[in-house]
Design a protein around this motif. Structure first.
Motif, PDB file in Angstrom:
ATOM      1  N   VAL A 295      -8.126  -6.145  -8.553  1.00 37.33           N
ATOM      2  CA  VAL A 295      -7.558  -5.189  -7.593  1.00 37.33           C
ATOM      3  C   VAL A 295      -6.452  -5.917  -6.842  1.00 37.33           C
ATOM      4  CG1 VAL A 295      -8.018  -3.761  -5.573  1.00 37.33           C
ATOM      5  CG2 VAL A 295      -9.751  -3.976  -7.372  1.00 37.33           C
ATOM      6  N   ARG A 296      -5.268  -5.314  -6.774  1.00 41.18           N
ATOM      7  CA  ARG A 296      -4.110  -5.960  -6.148  1.00 41.18           C
ATOM      8  C   ARG A 296      -3.736  -5.267  -4.839  1.00 41.18           C
ATOM      9  NH1 ARG A 296       0.651  -3.935 -10.357  1.00 41.18           N
ATOM     10  NH2 ARG A 296       0.240  -1.717 -10.142  1.00 41.18           N
ATOM     11  N   LYS A 317      -9.497  -4.590   4.097  1.00 39.05           N
ATOM     12  CA  LYS A 317      -8.523  -3.739   4.781  1.00 39.05           C
ATOM     13  C   LYS A 317      -7.322  -4.597   5.140  1.00 39.05           C
ATOM     14  CE  LYS A 317      -8.149  -0.204   8.386  1.00 39.05           C
ATOM     15  NZ  LYS A 317      -8.868   0.515   9.469  1.00 39.05           N
ATOM     16  N   ILE A 318      -6.116  -4.106   4.802  1.00 35.21           N
ATOM     17  CA  ILE A 318      -4.893  -4.890   4.984  1.00 35.21           C
ATOM     18  C   ILE A 318      -3.888  -4.096   5.818  1.00 35.21           C
ATOM     19  CG2 ILE A 318      -2.953  -6.007   3.805  1.00 35.21           C
ATOM     20  CD1 ILE A 318      -4.776  -6.333   1.377  1.00 35.21           C
ATOM     21  N   ARG A 319      -3.365  -4.733   6.845  1.00 34.57           N
ATOM     22  CA  ARG A 319      -2.303  -4.132   7.664  1.00 34.57           C
ATOM     23  C   ARG A 319      -0.968  -4.634   7.125  1.00 34.57           C
ATOM     24  NH1 ARG A 319      -1.566  -1.776  12.648  1.00 34.57           N
ATOM     25  NH2 ARG A 319       0.396  -2.247  13.724  1.00 34.57           N
ATOM     26  N   TYR A 324       1.847   1.237   8.016  1.00 39.57           N
ATOM     27  CA  TYR A 324       0.879   1.435   6.935  1.00 39.57           C
ATOM     28  C   TYR A 324      -0.230   0.391   6.928  1.00 39.57           C
ATOM     29  CZ  TYR A 324       4.357   4.649   5.036  1.00 39.57           C
ATOM     30  OH  TYR A 324       5.238   5.682   4.867  1.00 39.57           O
ATOM     31  N   THR A 325      -1.446   0.873   6.595  1.00 38.65           N
ATOM     32  CA  THR A 325      -2.624   0.041   6.396  1.00 38.65           C
ATOM     33  C   THR A 325      -3.355   0.568   5.164  1.00 38.65           C
ATOM     34  OG1 THR A 325      -2.843  -0.296   8.781  1.00 38.65           O
ATOM     35  CG2 THR A 325      -4.759  -0.817   7.409  1.00 38.65           C
ATOM     36  N   SER A 326      -3.878  -0.340   4.333  1.00 36.44           N
ATOM     37  CA  SER A 326      -4.573   0.081   3.113  1.00 36.44           C
ATOM     38  C   SER A 326      -5.992  -0.468   3.097  1.00 36.44           C
ATOM     39  CB  SER A 326      -3.815  -0.389   1.866  1.00 36.44           C
ATOM     40  OG  SER A 326      -3.731  -1.804   1.823  1.00 36.44           O
ATOM     41  N   GLY A 327      -6.896   0.234   2.375  1.00 42.50           N
ATOM     42  CA  GLY A 327      -8.291  -0.176   2.275  1.00 42.50           C
ATOM     43  C   GLY A 327      -8.779  -0.122   0.844  1.00 42.50           C
ATOM     44  N   TYR A 328      -9.714  -1.026   0.501  1.00 44.23           N
ATOM     45  CA  TYR A 328     -10.223  -1.150  -0.870  1.00 44.23           C
ATOM     46  C   TYR A 328     -11.742  -1.282  -0.792  1.00 44.23           C
ATOM     47  CZ  TYR A 328      -5.324  -2.565  -0.948  1.00 44.23           C
ATOM     48  OH  TYR A 328      -3.964  -2.619  -0.751  1.00 44.23           O
ATOM     49  N   LEU A 329     -12.467  -0.297  -1.341  1.00 40.76           N
ATOM     50  CA  LEU A 329     -13.902  -0.192  -1.161  1.00 40.76           C
ATOM     51  C   LEU A 329     -14.676  -0.458  -2.458  1.00 40.76           C
ATOM     52  CD1 LEU A 329     -12.409   1.617   1.021  1.00 40.76           C
ATOM     53  CD2 LEU A 329     -14.533   2.940   1.146  1.00 40.76           C
ATOM     54  N   HIS A 330     -15.969  -0.842  -2.275  1.00 46.39           N
ATOM     55  CA  HIS A 330     -16.954  -0.998  -3.360  1.00 46.39           C
ATOM     56  C   HIS A 330     -16.644  -2.169  -4.301  1.00 46.39           C
ATOM     57  CE1 HIS A 330     -18.215   2.831  -1.834  1.00 46.39           C
ATOM     58  NE2 HIS A 330     -17.180   3.486  -2.345  1.00 46.39           N
ATOM     59  N   THR A 347      -3.933 -10.452  -6.165  1.00 43.60           N
ATOM     60  CA  THR A 347      -5.318 -10.035  -6.383  1.00 43.60           C
ATOM     61  C   THR A 347      -6.137 -10.329  -5.137  1.00 43.60           C
ATOM     62  OG1 THR A 347      -5.213 -10.405  -8.776  1.00 43.60           O
ATOM     63  CG2 THR A 347      -7.396 -10.383  -7.773  1.00 43.60           C
ATOM     64  N   ILE A 348      -6.805  -9.294  -4.627  1.00 45.46           N
ATOM     65  CA  ILE A 348      -7.602  -9.449  -3.410  1.00 45.46           C
ATOM     66  C   ILE A 348      -9.093  -9.296  -3.682  1.00 45.46           C
ATOM     67  CG2 ILE A 348      -5.740  -8.667  -1.898  1.00 45.46           C
ATOM     68  CD1 ILE A 348      -7.115  -5.911  -1.875  1.00 45.46           C
ATOM     69  N   GLY A 349      -9.448  -8.836  -4.875  1.00 51.38           N
ATOM     70  CA  GLY A 349     -10.847  -8.645  -5.223  1.00 51.38           C
ATOM     71  C   GLY A 349     -10.966  -8.034  -6.603  1.00 51.38           C
ATOM     72  N   TYR A 350     -12.190  -7.584  -6.928  1.00 53.92           N
ATOM     73  CA  TYR A 350     -12.450  -7.058  -8.269  1.00 53.92           C
ATOM     74  C   TYR A 350     -13.318  -5.805  -8.190  1.00 53.92           C
ATOM     75  CZ  TYR A 350     -10.687 -11.630  -9.508  1.00 53.92           C
ATOM     76  OH  TYR A 350      -9.888 -12.743  -9.633  1.00 53.92           O
TER      77      TYR A 350
END
Length: 436
Positions: A295-296, A317-319, A324-330, A347-350
């Motif tokens: 996940v990028r 969660k990235i500001r 704009y702010t974005s979030g990446y769940l699960h 890449t911030i996660g998978y």
């Protein structure tokens, strides 16, 4: 002692005749120093630049879990020589980077029955020649690469990847095309009938195709709309992609946080929740993807949160800025920590299924001034256009490449007198076409 005049006269005649013969052969009145004639023998060399005719050649491939020491040990090379060879190859090549399946060639001196060289194929272009008798002469060499522009086009029926490959394109071109239009097109939403045509730098080594270079220009027709991209270098030498009007294709945020997947659930005010068994708003976009898919970050910014958060599971969660702010769940794993600064595309996660989730997917959220927005339909302003002082060069670039993208003959377009329409207020030109 006295001689008769007859024999003396005869000897003089013979000397004159002999001298005349020498003069005729040399073509000069006085003989010159003799010169040596040198025979020229051409020695044929193989793809590694070594004369195979002088050696017994043994071809092989690196076995699974086989090391540099294993390969040379089979030919009686002592350990100290192996260490010297490894040192001689640095820093251009590390012998620990031998890859299983890669070809190598051993050259054995037939008279001494000793190995003289080991040539190893690093990749399609580079190889290293280890001189086993004189390790300090070990060297890495590169084969010349021929470059030319090539075109691949197709109409999407399944995935972009399949369509590119089915039409004779290298698989890497599908990834690069999605990166070129990452700010304009969500390639998860491609549908049957969408089409593309791209011009790229085809590369070959000794006639064999190798990994292609950059995409030079591209045209994608997606959901009835036309998207163009032209690769162009800025004055500083950095290449970017611009549309026909000279506007940058780069945006503040990427269109999607995954490179290949599909939308399983969209942004909506009313969705039936598969776990809670009730209708409720879904202020994000779900991307179905295998567990472990990278996940990028959709943009540059600072990580505000990175950890487990109840129903959100592993959550980042990235500001990005004041807007704009974005979030990446699960997520299954998190690769950043709170306070980290991340770059766009990092890449911030998978992908995972942590928290309130029924299966592996990414729930992607986007907020504008603190309020949730639909990232699929959001229009973002472009970055800086091509500098104004390069207007003519950029126009020439587009003029040269449009016929290739439209599938027309360059001569037909030139004879028609028709060219691209320009708006001087929005069509600045740029420096030189990037063609590496």
């Amino acid at each position: 002692m006295s001689f008769s005049r007859g024999p003396v006269r005869l000897l003089a005649v013979l000397l004159i005749v002999a001298g005349g013969g020498i003069a005729c052969q040399t073509g000069a009145t006085a003989p010159t120093a003799p010169t040596e004639s040198t025979a020229v023998f051409e020695v044929s060399t193989d793809r590694y630049g070594l004369p195979t005719g002088r050696y017994e050649v043994e071809d092989g491939r690196v076995g699974r879990a086989e090391t540099f020491s294993d390969v040379l040990g089979e030919h009686g090379v002592d350990y100290q020589t192996i260490l010297r060879l490894a040192d001689a190859a640095r820093p251009e090549f590390e012998v620990t980077n031998l890859r299983a399946g890669r070809p190598y060639r051993v050259y054995v001196n037939p008279w001494l029955q000793q190995p003289q060289y080991l040539a190893y194929q690093i990749d399609a272009r580079r190889y290293v020649v280890f001189d086993l008798q004189h390790p300090d002469r070990t060297h890495v060499a590169t084969r010349p690469v021929t470059r030319q522009w090539a075109t691949v086009a197709g109409t999407v029926e399944g995935s972009l990847y399949e369509t590119v490959v089915d039409n004779g394109g290298h698989p890497l071109l599908a990834l690069r095309l999605s990166e070129v239009f990452a700010w304009q097109i969500d390639f998860f939403r491609l549908r049957a009938g969408d089409s593309f045509r791209l011009v790229y730098e085809a590369r070959a080594v000794e006639g064999d195709a190798v990994q292609p270079g950059d995409i030079v220009a591209a045209h994608v027709r997606h959901r009835g709309e036309d998207y163009y991209a032209f690769r162009f270098e800025s004055g500083a030498g950095d290449a970017e992609y611009f549309n026909r009007a000279g506007q940058s294709l780069r945006r503040q945020l990427l269109k999607a946080p995954l490179q290949y997947s599909r939308i399983s659930s969209g942004y909506t005010n009313r969705r039936y929740h598969p776990v809670l068994k009730e209708y409720r708003p879904h202020r994000g976009v779900d991307y179905a993807a295998p567990r472990g898919t990278p996940v990028r970050s959709v943009g540059e910014g600072v990580v505000q949160r990175a950890g487990y958060e109840g129903p959100n599971g592993n959550y980042v969660k990235i500001r990005h800025n004041g807007t704009y702010t974005s979030g990446y769940l699960h997520l299954s794993q998190i690769s950043v920590a709170s306070g980290d600064r991340v770059q766009q595309g990092e890449t911030i996660g998978y992908v995972g299924s942590t928290g309130r989730s029924t299966g592996p997917h990414l729930d992607y959220r986007l907020w504008k001034h603190g309020s949730p927005v639909n990232p699929v339909t959001l229009e973002l302003p472009p970055s800086q256009p091509v500098p104004l002082q390069h207007r003519d060069a950029f126009r020439a670039t587009v003029w040269a490449l449009l016929p290739r993208l439209d599938g027309e003959s360059v001569f037909a377009r030139a004879s028609s007198g028709a060219g691209p329409r320009w708006n001087d207020r929005t069509a600045p030109a740029g420096p030189h076409l990037a063609n590496r």
